[in-house]
Design an enzyme around this catalytic site. Sequence first.
Site, short mmCIF file in Angstrom:
data_model
loop_
_atom_site.label_atom_id
_atom_site.label_comp_id
_atom_site.label_asym_id
_atom_site.label_seq_id
_atom_site.Cartn_x
_atom_site.Cartn_y
_atom_site.Cartn_z
N MET A 10 0.84 -1.32 -0.03
CA MET A 10 -0.08 -0.08 0.09
C MET A 10 0.91 1.39 0.02
O MET A 10 0.69 2.21 1.00
CB MET A 10 -0.92 -0.01 1.26
CG MET A 10 -1.77 -1.25 1.45
SD MET A 10 -2.75 -1.31 2.85
CE MET A 10 -1.47 -2.13 4.06
N GLN A 52 -11.22 3.20 0.12
CA GLN A 52 -10.80 4.55 0.55
C GLN A 52 -11.59 5.73 -0.08
O GLN A 52 -12.20 6.63 0.57
CB GLN A 52 -9.21 5.12 0.50
CG GLN A 52 -8.34 4.03 1.36
CD GLN A 52 -6.85 4.51 0.93
OE1 GLN A 52 -6.64 5.13 -0.12
NE2 GLN A 52 -6.03 3.88 1.57
N THR A 83 1.88 1.61 6.02
CA THR A 83 1.26 2.75 5.34
C THR A 83 0.66 3.59 6.51
O THR A 83 0.17 2.92 7.62
CB THR A 83 0.08 2.28 4.25
OG1 THR A 83 -0.76 3.54 4.10
CG2 THR A 83 -0.68 1.32 5.09
N ASN A 84 0.64 4.70 6.43
CA ASN A 84 0.14 5.99 7.35
C ASN A 84 -1.61 5.59 7.28
O ASN A 84 -2.26 5.50 8.38
CB ASN A 84 0.67 7.28 7.06
CG ASN A 84 2.07 7.62 7.55
OD1 ASN A 84 2.39 7.68 8.67
ND2 ASN A 84 2.98 7.26 6.55
N THR A 85 -1.79 5.97 5.99
CA THR A 85 -3.48 6.10 6.05
C THR A 85 -4.35 4.88 6.49
O THR A 85 -5.45 5.19 7.38
CB THR A 85 -3.93 6.46 4.56
OG1 THR A 85 -3.06 7.39 4.05
CG2 THR A 85 -5.33 6.55 4.23
N CYS A 196 3.31 10.05 4.83
CA CYS A 196 2.73 9.06 3.67
C CYS A 196 4.01 8.03 3.43
O CYS A 196 5.23 8.83 3.03
CB CYS A 196 2.01 9.45 2.44
SG CYS A 196 2.06 8.46 1.07
N GLU A 198 5.11 6.82 0.77
CA GLU A 198 5.69 7.16 -0.38
C GLU A 198 6.67 8.42 -0.51
O GLU A 198 7.34 8.75 -1.38
CB GLU A 198 4.77 6.97 -1.49
CG GLU A 198 4.22 5.89 -1.84
CD GLU A 198 3.36 5.16 -1.11
OE1 GLU A 198 3.37 4.03 -1.06
OE2 GLU A 198 2.42 5.72 -0.35
#
Length: 229
Positions: A10, A52, A83-85, A196, A198
């Site tokens: 992710m 999401q 992943t943060n989200t 994030c 990425e």
Amino acid sequence: MKTIGLIGGMSWESTTSYYQLINEAVKKALGGLHSAKILLYSVDFAEIEQYQASGDWDKSADLLSGIAQKLESAGADFIVICTNTMHKVAPQIQEKIAIPILHIAQATADSLLKNGVQKVGLLGTKYTMTQDFYKSKLHEAGLEVLIPDQKGIAEVNRIIYDELCLGNIKESSKQTYLAIIDDLKNAGAEVVILGCTEIGLLVKQEDTDLPLYDTTKIHAEKAAEWAVG
């Protein structure tokens, strides 16, 4: 050594960073031929992103909870959500497993407090920047959190999903991020959290004089610490 259960994919670009950073940290800690004991479940990110976008967080929670249960059954001693989200659904996942989740925002808050930081800028997906699931961990630690304006939020989010998650690294997007980081600095941010997994693929510390806290690096190194601790 404890076995790390990674929930990755992710996106997969940032998951490769986790694998490398965790193993580098374990090697540094233990020396020789040591490497980390890792169980990795890599999801199809298109499915997660669809949940999401539609706001169906319950479905993503069910999906990731099932994965966490599989990793626990396979022998993982703790879970790392890469992943943060998706830490938005970490409480629901934790309810379904007996082993702990290493929370990325808590690891980041601990790192900030250790360095005496009080006011931070936060970059990430629109969910991470605007919703409370992530910022609440920082607020609970006594940190003041600044985010970009609405235009900045939209552009930071667009670049993450339309470019970085696809492995597309553009110089123009780097300059956009650096301008937003400058705005956060001018607003009083002492540091900026790359919230994030990425963003660290695009913006590096050498690109700005404002200290950057790369959550991928912080999370991965804390996972290695838990594993060898």
